[in-house]
Design an enzyme around this catalytic site. Structure first.
Site, short mmCIF file in Angstrom:
data_model
loop_
_atom_site.label_atom_id
_atom_site.label_comp_id
_atom_site.label_asym_id
_atom_site.label_seq_id
_atom_site.Cartn_x
_atom_site.Cartn_y
_atom_site.Cartn_z
CG HIS A 440 33.88 -16.74 -20.06
ND1 HIS A 440 34.03 -16.71 -21.44
CD2 HIS A 440 32.56 -17.12 -19.59
CE1 HIS A 440 32.84 -17.15 -22.06
NE2 HIS A 440 32.06 -17.41 -21.08
CD GLU A 441 30.89 -18.24 -16.37
OE1 GLU A 441 29.92 -17.73 -16.27
OE2 GLU A 441 31.32 -19.02 -17.08
CG HIS A 444 28.35 -14.66 -18.82
ND1 HIS A 444 27.74 -14.50 -20.11
CD2 HIS A 444 28.90 -15.73 -18.77
CE1 HIS A 444 28.21 -15.51 -20.96
NE2 HIS A 444 29.16 -16.22 -19.95
CG HIS A 447 25.84 -8.79 -21.31
ND1 HIS A 447 25.73 -9.91 -22.17
CD2 HIS A 447 25.29 -7.89 -22.00
CE1 HIS A 447 25.02 -9.69 -23.33
NE2 HIS A 447 24.73 -8.18 -23.19
#
Length: 644
Positions: A440-441, A444, A447
């Site tokens: 999940h991290e 980021h 992104h």
């Protein structure tokens, strides 16, 4: 060239911020008195925005991660100084008038794309600072927003620095494996072990500790972190936000804050929850009955949830978290994550030999394009807990990607997490939910790293705040895909791949108590919206109790978890975005499901259409461009086990 964090001192932290402010003032001083034009008016504002991000990464960011308390103290002061200075820029009448003068020119009216969007957003910033209000009202807005900066910095620091826990004997740690106990710090009394409130201590204890009374005691402490120092700060913050909304003639802070989000208005969030919560509660009734049956009586409490959930997964599905963790040594997970994302998105990763980071545990990596080898970004991985460090998992922007006269400035990002440290006897082993957190991290990080916009304002994950979690939601799906897990999950002793049968059981157990999990997420979002809703918000305890009721569990008396709910600063009137963004993340992943979960063609189109465009286009348009249709909730509801 990476910044040398090994030389950071309290003095250097202060100096980097003061230097950025001085340079920023020099840049801004050239705007006044010059004929309005893009290069004279707008370009300097973007340059200043970049200066602020870089200064944050070299100074205030140290408050979250640096091992030296004096550095963290200086970084906290520097963060407040830098954030106040940046916040105050929107109140400068001369800058507002310069931007408005430029907006009236033919050059401005002919702008397109990112240029037009930056002008539009900058004008919106000045309007939201009160330039259409009276001078007296504008001064009050500035005073209140400055105070919000002070409160946010203090609130976060109080959480990061908070220390508490239980000191227990080995007998009191019944149910916890020996390797967990071996990692605990010694207690003050001989023969005792300290179970802290850090996640690597807290979560396994709540999963496995047999003593129900001790689970209750640790949960009580966990849900009261920083309560003495932060309760009053939170109350003042909510009151200030309410007063600010009133100055702008708005019913609530939610109405003010959500102008910049996808949902746009609180009513859209209410409609979202109204449609989602009833079917979740219907399914949760059976899940609560399942937990009560496992407990053996009806007095089910929140501190029973993780313990019973873990036991049922083990007994019903054959999923033992410790057995599963044996197949997820951190190094192998990182290698597998790099291999997967490299293949799907067309990337290569290279570990930096001398990262010159802020702690020896920290590694740094270059991300390069697989086709032409060009450097796209750098990121730091700070993955283990230590005293005073940021206590959750998050990604931080250290250098913004943007176009400069000398070429494209490559971004730098840091991921901070708190996974168990390796020991002399073995590697760091991740529970499967920690694997999900890491993916999940890293979503980021990608992104922020793959965004390729012209301006700082739109780089990377600088998009609508209720969309920013969607690219990370996509990453989570790979952690539940058998063909992906079997590529890198290897037993840390034998090297054997994770058995197909165990993966199948893990995937089968994915939706165990899924309604309860999502109702708890919804309760956090509802609390956030209620704190920032219309009217005089006086009784924070009553709101906390009322919104917690939706979880299906009795309220934990004597606790006040919002005091350590850091998302109330930054995600204010926006926590709903975790579930809201999941709608879009699940919908986008449906293309991978349809065309191949590791399909490089789809991956590169996603990289080009969604990630590279950052916030330069409305998020709804990013999603529809990638999907080739308007987004919908079908995939989201299917993953929740709810019929669309």
């Amino acid at each position: 060239m990476l910044h040398d964090y090994t030389t950071v001192t309290p003095e250097s932290v202060r100096a980097v911020v003061e230097d950025a402010i001085r340079r920023g003032e020099d840049v801004l001083s050239g705007i006044a008195g010059r004929p309005p034009a893009w290069d004279a008016t707008m370009a300097p504002l973007d340059e200043v925005a970049a200066l602020v991000v870089i200064a944050y990464g070299r100074g205030p960011f140290m408050a979250r991660v640096h091992p030296d308390r004096e550095v963290r103290d200086a970084a906290q002061e520097a963060e407040e100084r830098l954030t106040k200075w940046q916040s105050d820029l929107a109140f400068r009448r001369g800058l507002y008038e310069a931007v408005e003068a430029f907006a009236a020119t033919a050059e401005a009216q002919a702008l397109e794309g990112e240029h037009a969007r930056l002008l539009e957003f900058t004008r919106r910033d000045f309007r939201r600072a009160g330039h259409e209000l009276s001078e007296e009202q504008r001064a009050e807005v500035q005073r209140l927003r400055t105070r919000l900066v002070e409160l946010g910095v203090a609130f976060a620091r109080n959480i990061d620095e908070y220390e508490d826990g239980l000191e227990l004997t080995r007998d009191e740690l019944a149910g916890l494996p020996d390797d967990y106990v071996a990692r605990l710090s010694p207690g003050k009394d001989e023969g005792t072990f300290r179970v802290s409130l850090d996640y690597p201590d807290y979560l396994p204890f709540m999963d496995n500790a047999e003593r129900r009374d001790l689970r209750e005691a640790l949960a009580f402490k966990f849900n009261n972190r920083a309560v003495e120092s932060n309760r009053s700060l939170l109350a003042e913050t909510i009151d200030i936000r309410r007063r600010l909304a009133a100055i702008f003639g708005l019913p609530s802070w939610a109405h003010y804050a959500m102008e910049e989000k996808m949902a746009r208005r609180p009513e859209a969030v209410e409609e979202f929850y109204d449609a989602l919560i009833p079917p979740l509660r219907e399914r949760a009734a059976a899940e609560l009955a399942d937990l009560r049956s496992a407990l053996g009586h009806d007095d089910l409490r929140l501190w029973d949830y993780r313990h019973l959930h873990t036991r049922i997964r083990r007994e019903r599905f054959g999923v033992d978290p410790d057995e599963v963790a044996a197949y997820f040594p951190l190094g192998s997970v990182l290698d597998g994550m790099f291999e997967l994302t490299g293949e799907v998105f067309g990337l290569t990763y290279h570990r930096v030999d001398e990262p010159r980071a802020w702690h020896p545990d920290v590694a740094a990596y270059e991300i390069r394009d697989a086709d032409d080898g060009r450097l796209l970004a750098t990121f730091y991985a700070d993955l283990h807990p230590r005293e005073g460090k940021f206590g959750h998992a998050a990604a931080f922007d250290l250098v913004p990607g943007r176009a400069t006269p000398g070429g494209y400035q490559t971004p730098a990002t840091a991921i901070a997490a708190n996974f168990t440290k390796p020991t002399a006897d073995g590697p760091s082993l991740l529970k499967h939910d920690e694997v999900v957190t890491l993916f999940h991290e890293f979503g980021h990080v990608l992104h922020n790293s793959l965004g390729h916009t012209r301006f700082t304002r739109f780089t990377g994950f600088n998009t609508e705040w209720d969309f920013v979690e969607a690219p990370s939601q996509i990453m989570e799906h790979w952690c539940w895909t058998a063909e992906v897990l079997q590529r890198f999950a290897r037993h840390h002793h034998t090297g054997d791949p994770i058995p197909e049968a165990l993966v199948a059981k893990l995937v089968e157990a994915r939706n165990l108590h899924v309604a309860l999990f999502n109702l708890r997420q919804a309760s956090f979002g509802l609390l956030d919206m209620a704190f920032h809703g219309a009217g005089d918000i006086a009784d924070l305890d009553a709101i906390t109790r009322e919104t917690s009721a939706i979880t299906g569990f009795p309220y934990h008396e004597g606790t006040f978890y919002p005091a350590s709910f850091g998302h109330l600063f930054g995600y204010d009137a926006g926590y709903y975005g975790y579930l809201w963004a999941k709608v879009f993340g699940d919908d986008m992943f449906s293309r991978f499901e349809a065309e191949g979960v590791t399909n490089p063609k789809v991956g590169k189109e996603y990289r080009r259409t969604v990630l590279e465009r950052g916030g330069s286009v409305d998020a709804a348009d990013l999603v529809s461009d990638f999907l080739g249709r308007e987004p919908n909730q079908q995939a989201f509801l299917r993953h929740l086990g709810i019929e669309a």
